[in-house]
Design an enzyme around this catalytic site. Structure first.
Site, PDB file in Angstrom:
ATOM      1  N   GLU A 127       0.799  -1.239   0.000  1.00  0.00           N
ATOM      2  CA  GLU A 127       0.000   0.000   0.000  1.00  0.00           C
ATOM      3  C   GLU A 127       0.823   1.277   0.000  1.00  0.00           C
ATOM      4  OE1 GLU A 127      -2.734  -0.336   3.291  1.00  0.00           O
ATOM      5  OE2 GLU A 127      -3.808  -2.001   2.365  1.00  0.00           O
ATOM      6  N   ASN A 168       2.208  -5.193  -3.161  1.00  0.00           N
ATOM      7  CA  ASN A 168       0.797  -5.508  -2.902  1.00  0.00           C
ATOM      8  C   ASN A 168       0.007  -4.223  -2.632  1.00  0.00           C
ATOM      9  OD1 ASN A 168      -1.154  -7.704  -2.301  1.00  0.00           O
ATOM     10  ND2 ASN A 168      -1.141  -6.899  -0.204  1.00  0.00           N
ATOM     11  N   HIS A 205     -10.304  -6.113  -2.418  1.00  0.00           N
ATOM     12  CA  HIS A 205     -11.402  -5.929  -1.456  1.00  0.00           C
ATOM     13  C   HIS A 205     -12.499  -5.166  -2.192  1.00  0.00           C
ATOM     14  CE1 HIS A 205      -9.063  -7.292   1.967  1.00  0.00           C
ATOM     15  NE2 HIS A 205      -8.099  -6.462   1.659  1.00  0.00           N
ATOM     16  N   GLU A 234      -6.128 -10.728  -1.294  1.00  0.00           N
ATOM     17  CA  GLU A 234      -6.968 -10.489  -0.106  1.00  0.00           C
ATOM     18  C   GLU A 234      -8.430 -10.405  -0.502  1.00  0.00           C
ATOM     19  OE1 GLU A 234      -5.517  -7.165   2.259  1.00  0.00           O
ATOM     20  OE2 GLU A 234      -3.435  -7.687   1.844  1.00  0.00           O
ATOM     21  N   ASP A 236     -12.187 -10.271  -0.972  1.00  0.00           N
ATOM     22  CA  ASP A 236     -13.507 -10.355  -0.349  1.00  0.00           C
ATOM     23  C   ASP A 236     -14.449  -9.474  -1.148  1.00  0.00           C
ATOM     24  OD1 ASP A 236     -12.742  -7.827   0.726  1.00  0.00           O
ATOM     25  OD2 ASP A 236     -12.409  -8.660   2.723  1.00  0.00           O
TER      26      ASP A 236
HETATM   27  C1  XIL Z   1      -6.383  -6.247   8.261  1.00  0.00           C
HETATM   28  C2  XIL Z   1      -6.716  -7.419   9.170  1.00  0.00           C
HETATM   29  O1  XIL Z   1      -7.607  -8.281   8.490  1.00  0.00           O
HETATM   30  C3  XIL Z   1      -7.326  -6.929  10.463  1.00  0.00           C
HETATM   31  O2  XIL Z   1      -7.463  -8.003  11.383  1.00  0.00           O
HETATM   32  C4  XIL Z   1      -6.462  -5.832  11.081  1.00  0.00           C
HETATM   33  O3  XIL Z   1      -7.132  -5.300  12.206  1.00  0.00           O
HETATM   34  C5  XIL Z   1      -6.186  -4.740  10.084  1.00  0.00           C
HETATM   35  O4  XIL Z   1      -5.579  -5.299   8.920  1.00  0.00           O
HETATM   36  N1  XIL Z   1      -5.017  -4.556   3.666  1.00  0.00           N
HETATM   37  C6  XIL Z   1      -4.022  -5.395   4.123  1.00  0.00           C
HETATM   38  C7  XIL Z   1      -4.280  -6.272   5.282  1.00  0.00           C
HETATM   39  O5  XIL Z   1      -2.957  -5.478   3.494  1.00  0.00           O
HETATM   40  O6  XIL Z   1      -3.127  -6.476   6.081  1.00  0.00           O
HETATM   41  C8  XIL Z   1      -5.410  -5.746   6.131  1.00  0.00           C
HETATM   42  O7  XIL Z   1      -5.685  -6.715   7.144  1.00  0.00           O
HETATM   43  C9  XIL Z   1      -6.622  -5.444   5.300  1.00  0.00           C
HETATM   44  C10 XIL Z   1      -6.305  -4.389   4.275  1.00  0.00           C
END
Ligand code: XIL
Length: 301
Positions: A127, A168, A205, A234, A236
């Site tokens: 990020e 990422n 996401h 990641e 969802d």
């Molecule tokens: C999130 C986790 O799922 C949570 O448990 C934590 O509180 C915050 O981080 N981007 C990412 C992940 O790269 O590491 C994040 O994970 C979600 C967004």
């Protein structure tokens, strides 16, 4: 195949999930994990605040537990994440300049060395781009100098030459967005100059604010054409029912259509495991039952 992992493997891919160490004693959770997945990403346990809570004092108990579980059950591990503006320990948040740069390099060296040989791919930098303008995100790491990202990659390569090294990010799925172009140009520049980068992770996401884009496959292919693997890291998807199921299936089809899209990871197992405060974004319901989204994902593999 009859499971996500086995079906993905038939396509030469993996299917993974984020895992939380404190859920490895939940038998429903572990039952699904061991049955369905062949890659795991520690959800929080490899982050800077977890692995180096005090400067130069490293803590690996929960991350080691996840790696041990993965190895005992034939799963590989995506390491997440070596350098990130978020979830830094307080001591690092308060640092700047050369001291912070040196602390970042030491952190990457120590953590990547600890897990050397056990990690399939590392999210070396997470990020680092701004949401709006396609430039770098302002952060304490960015203020140490624009070269912090390539220094992070070179440091990780030196520590664990066998791990694939990924950049990422999120909101890099829509090809027309400035952030996507910013990351694309960085990867292109890294490949041109020999900065060691092997893969790009698309968090994916998806929600109303950043929906699954119709040009997702184009984005994945364009990055792959730079000479890197692409991974969905990641996943969802906000929503429910058949609409959500259709989108999951489309994401899988897009990955399979890109030869160098070599794996998909969902960000949790059951809806109740999701980092999202509300909603039902995952493949299993709170009781561990397969949702329509699971079936469409499996059918698309
Ligand atoms: C999130 C986790 O799922 C949570 O448990 C934590 O509180 C915050 O981080 N981007 C990412 C992940 O790269 O590491 C994040 O994970 C979600 C967004």
């Amino acid at each position: 195949g009859t499971t996500l992992g086995a079906s993905a493997a038939e396509q030469g891919r993996y299917f993974g999930t984020a895992v939380a160490a404190n859920k490895l004693s939940d038998s429903t959770y572990v039952g699904i994990l061991n049955r369905e997945f062949n890659m795991v990403t520690p959800e929080n346990e490899m982050k800077w605040d977890a692995t180096e809570p005090s400067q130069n004092q490293f803590s690996y108990s929960s991350s080691d537990r996840i790696v041990a579980h993965a190895q005992a059950n034939g799963m590989r591990v995506r390491g997440h994440a070596l350098a990130w503006h978020s979830q830094q320990p307080g001591w690092a948040q308060n640092m700047s300049g050369t001291a912070l740069r040196n602390a970042m390099v030491n952190h990457i060296t120590q953590v990547a060395t600890h897990f050397k040989g056990k990690i399939y791919s590392w999210d070396v930098v997470n990020e680092a781009f701004d949401d709006g303008n396609g430039g770098r995100r302002d952060s304490n790491l960015q203020r140490t100098g624009n070269d912090w990202i390539e220094v992070a990659f070179r440091t990780a390569r030196a520590a664990d030459p066998g791990a694939k090294l990924c950049y990422n990010d999120y909101n890099t799925d829509n090809w027309t967005w400035a952030k996507t172009q910013g990351v694309y140009n960085m990867v292109k520049d890294f490949k041109a100059r020999g900065v060691p980068i092997d893969c790009v992770g698309f968090q994916s996401h998806f929600n109303n604010g950043s929906p699954y884009p119709s040009n997702y496959r184009t984005t994945l292919q364009n990055f792959a054409d730079l000479g890197v693997d692409v991974q969905i890291t990641e996943l969802d998807i906000e929503g429910s029912g058949s609409a959500q199921a259709t989108t999951y299936g489309n994401v899988v089809k897009d990955c399979l259509a890109v030869a160098r899209c070599n794996g998909i990871t969902v960000w949790g197992i059951r809806d109740s495991d999701s980092w999202r405060a509300s909603g039902t974004p995952l493949l299993f319901d709170g009781s561990g039952n397969k949702k329509a989204a699971y079936t469409s994902t499996l059918n698309a593999l």
